[in-house]
Design a protein around this motif. Structure first.
Motif, PDB file in Angstrom:
ATOM      1  N   VAL A   1     -43.267   0.556  -7.654  1.00 36.98           N
ATOM      2  CA  VAL A   1     -43.964   1.232  -6.557  1.00 36.98           C
ATOM      3  C   VAL A   1     -45.430   1.380  -6.958  1.00 36.98           C
ATOM      4  N   ARG A   2     -46.323   1.136  -5.980  1.00 32.59           N
ATOM      5  CA  ARG A   2     -47.755   1.287  -6.257  1.00 32.59           C
ATOM      6  C   ARG A   2     -48.480   1.804  -5.025  1.00 32.59           C
ATOM      7  N   ASP A   3     -49.721   2.218  -5.230  1.00 34.41           N
ATOM      8  CA  ASP A   3     -50.616   2.653  -4.157  1.00 34.41           C
ATOM      9  C   ASP A   3     -51.307   1.395  -3.631  1.00 34.41           C
ATOM     10  N   SER A   4     -51.123   1.078  -2.346  1.00 34.58           N
ATOM     11  CA  SER A   4     -51.695  -0.154  -1.799  1.00 34.58           C
ATOM     12  C   SER A   4     -53.225  -0.139  -1.784  1.00 34.58           C
ATOM     13  N   LYS A   5     -53.821   1.028  -1.829  1.00 34.33           N
ATOM     14  CA  LYS A   5     -55.283   1.117  -1.846  1.00 34.33           C
ATOM     15  C   LYS A   5     -55.846   0.754  -3.212  1.00 34.33           C
ATOM     16  N   VAL A   6     -55.015   0.804  -4.244  1.00 33.28           N
ATOM     17  CA  VAL A   6     -55.445   0.496  -5.612  1.00 33.28           C
ATOM     18  C   VAL A   6     -54.412  -0.447  -6.236  1.00 33.28           C
ATOM     19  N   PRO A   7     -54.325  -1.695  -5.747  1.00 34.86           N
ATOM     20  CA  PRO A   7     -53.269  -2.599  -6.215  1.00 34.86           C
ATOM     21  C   PRO A   7     -53.342  -2.960  -7.700  1.00 34.86           C
ATOM     22  N   GLN A   8     -54.524  -2.860  -8.303  1.00 35.09           N
ATOM     23  CA  GLN A   8     -54.633  -3.132  -9.746  1.00 35.09           C
ATOM     24  C   GLN A   8     -54.404  -1.871 -10.568  1.00 35.09           C
ATOM     25  N   GLY A   9     -54.141  -0.765  -9.901  1.00 32.39           N
ATOM     26  CA  GLY A   9     -53.909   0.500 -10.590  1.00 32.39           C
ATOM     27  C   GLY A   9     -52.513   0.564 -11.179  1.00 32.39           C
ATOM     28  N   PRO A  10     -52.109   1.734 -11.581  1.00 30.46           N
ATOM     29  CA  PRO A  10     -50.800   1.884 -12.223  1.00 30.46           C
ATOM     30  C   PRO A  10     -49.650   1.625 -11.252  1.00 30.46           C
ATOM     31  N   THR A  11     -48.546   1.189 -11.811  1.00 26.18           N
ATOM     32  CA  THR A  11     -47.316   0.957 -11.062  1.00 26.18           C
ATOM     33  C   THR A  11     -46.235   1.839 -11.657  1.00 26.18           C
ATOM     34  N   LEU A  12     -45.520   2.527 -10.808  1.00 18.95           N
ATOM     35  CA  LEU A  12     -44.370   3.310 -11.255  1.00 18.95           C
ATOM     36  C   LEU A  12     -43.125   2.472 -11.048  1.00 18.95           C
ATOM     37  N   VAL A  13     -42.177   2.561 -11.967  1.00 20.38           N
ATOM     38  CA  VAL A  13     -40.945   1.791 -11.862  1.00 20.38           C
ATOM     39  C   VAL A  13     -39.776   2.769 -11.891  1.00 20.38           C
ATOM     40  N   PHE A  14     -38.974   2.733 -10.826  1.00 10.73           N
ATOM     41  CA  PHE A  14     -37.850   3.649 -10.679  1.00 10.73           C
ATOM     42  C   PHE A  14     -36.532   2.903 -10.747  1.00 10.73           C
ATOM     43  N   PRO A  15     -35.477   3.551 -11.239  1.00 12.01           N
ATOM     44  CA  PRO A  15     -34.146   2.940 -11.159  1.00 12.01           C
ATOM     45  C   PRO A  15     -33.804   2.726  -9.681  1.00 12.01           C
ATOM     46  N   ALA A  16     -33.185   1.604  -9.346  1.00  5.95           N
ATOM     47  CA  ALA A  16     -32.882   1.266  -7.956  1.00  5.95           C
ATOM     48  C   ALA A  16     -32.032   2.336  -7.281  1.00  5.95           C
ATOM     49  N   ASP A  17     -31.061   2.899  -7.977  1.00  5.50           N
ATOM     50  CA  ASP A  17     -30.213   3.922  -7.349  1.00  5.50           C
ATOM     51  C   ASP A  17     -30.994   5.211  -7.091  1.00  5.50           C
ATOM     52  N   GLY A  18     -31.903   5.566  -7.974  1.00  2.00           N
ATOM     53  CA  GLY A  18     -32.750   6.735  -7.767  1.00  2.00           C
ATOM     54  C   GLY A  18     -33.695   6.527  -6.593  1.00  2.00           C
ATOM     55  N   TRP A  19     -34.244   5.318  -6.469  1.00  3.24           N
ATOM     56  CA  TRP A  19     -35.132   5.005  -5.353  1.00  3.24           C
ATOM     57  C   TRP A  19     -34.363   5.079  -4.033  1.00  3.24           C
ATOM     58  N   ALA A  20     -33.153   4.552  -4.008  1.00  2.00           N
ATOM     59  CA  ALA A  20     -32.327   4.600  -2.791  1.00  2.00           C
ATOM     60  C   ALA A  20     -32.053   6.048  -2.385  1.00  2.00           C
ATOM     61  N   SER A  21     -31.792   6.913  -3.339  1.00  2.00           N
ATOM     62  CA  SER A  21     -31.562   8.330  -3.038  1.00  2.00           C
ATOM     63  C   SER A  21     -32.816   8.978  -2.471  1.00  2.00           C
ATOM     64  N   PHE A  22     -33.978   8.656  -3.038  1.00  2.00           N
ATOM     65  CA  PHE A  22     -35.245   9.200  -2.552  1.00  2.00           C
ATOM     66  C   PHE A  22     -35.510   8.752  -1.110  1.00  2.00           C
ATOM     67  N   VAL A  23     -35.345   7.459  -0.840  1.00  2.00           N
ATOM     68  CA  VAL A  23     -35.582   6.932   0.505  1.00  2.00           C
ATOM     69  C   VAL A  23     -34.636   7.582   1.507  1.00  2.00           C
ATOM     70  N   SER A  24     -33.398   7.767   1.126  1.00  2.00           N
ATOM     71  CA  SER A  24     -32.426   8.427   2.004  1.00  2.00           C
ATOM     72  C   SER A  24     -32.852   9.863   2.301  1.00  2.00           C
ATOM     73  N   ALA A  25     -33.296  10.571   1.294  1.00  2.00           N
ATOM     74  CA  ALA A  25     -33.742  11.956   1.479  1.00  2.00           C
ATOM     75  C   ALA A  25     -34.943  12.025   2.416  1.00  2.00           C
ATOM     76  N   VAL A  26     -35.884  11.091   2.284  1.00  2.00           N
ATOM     77  CA  VAL A  26     -37.037  11.049   3.179  1.00  2.00           C
ATOM     78  C   VAL A  26     -36.573  10.762   4.602  1.00  2.00           C
ATOM     79  N   ARG A  27     -35.702   9.777   4.729  1.00  3.30           N
ATOM     80  CA  ARG A  27     -35.218   9.369   6.047  1.00  3.30           C
ATOM     81  C   ARG A  27     -34.548  10.524   6.789  1.00  3.30           C
ATOM     82  N   TYR A  28     -33.818  11.347   6.077  1.00  2.00           N
ATOM     83  CA  TYR A  28     -33.062  12.439   6.713  1.00  2.00           C
ATOM     84  C   TYR A  28     -33.782  13.791   6.664  1.00  2.00           C
TER      85      TYR A  28
END
Length: 73
Positions: free
Chosen positions: A40-67
């Motif tokens: 995951v990265r900030d599209s305004k700063v594509p050469q900036g830092p990138t965070l890397v999340f476990p796929a299952d943790g990311w899926a849980s986060f997206v679900s929480a946002v969605r609901y």
């Protein structure tokens, strides 16, 4: 950048929740899903830092946002 993950040729997708006015923009690289991580990265700063999340943790986060689990926080 995360050690051991080469993101040089990664394909990035902007979140549908990102504002179109250049505001809060998040991009993910779903092409890494088979490796069980989601970069995951900030599209305004594509050469900036990138965070890397476990796929299952990311899926849980997206679900929480969605609901709306973060609404009013």
């Amino acid at each position: 950048m995360s050690a051991g993950i080469d993101l040089t040729d990664a394909d990035w997708v902007k979140s549908s929740y990102s504002a179109s006015n250049g505001g809060q923009c998040v991009e993910i690289s779903p092409s890494f899903a088979p490796t069980e991580v989601i970069p995951v990265r900030d599209s305004k700063v594509p050469q900036g830092p990138t965070l890397v999340f476990p796929a299952d943790g990311w899926a849980s986060f997206v679900s929480a946002v969605r609901y709306g689990e973060f609404a009013g926080s």
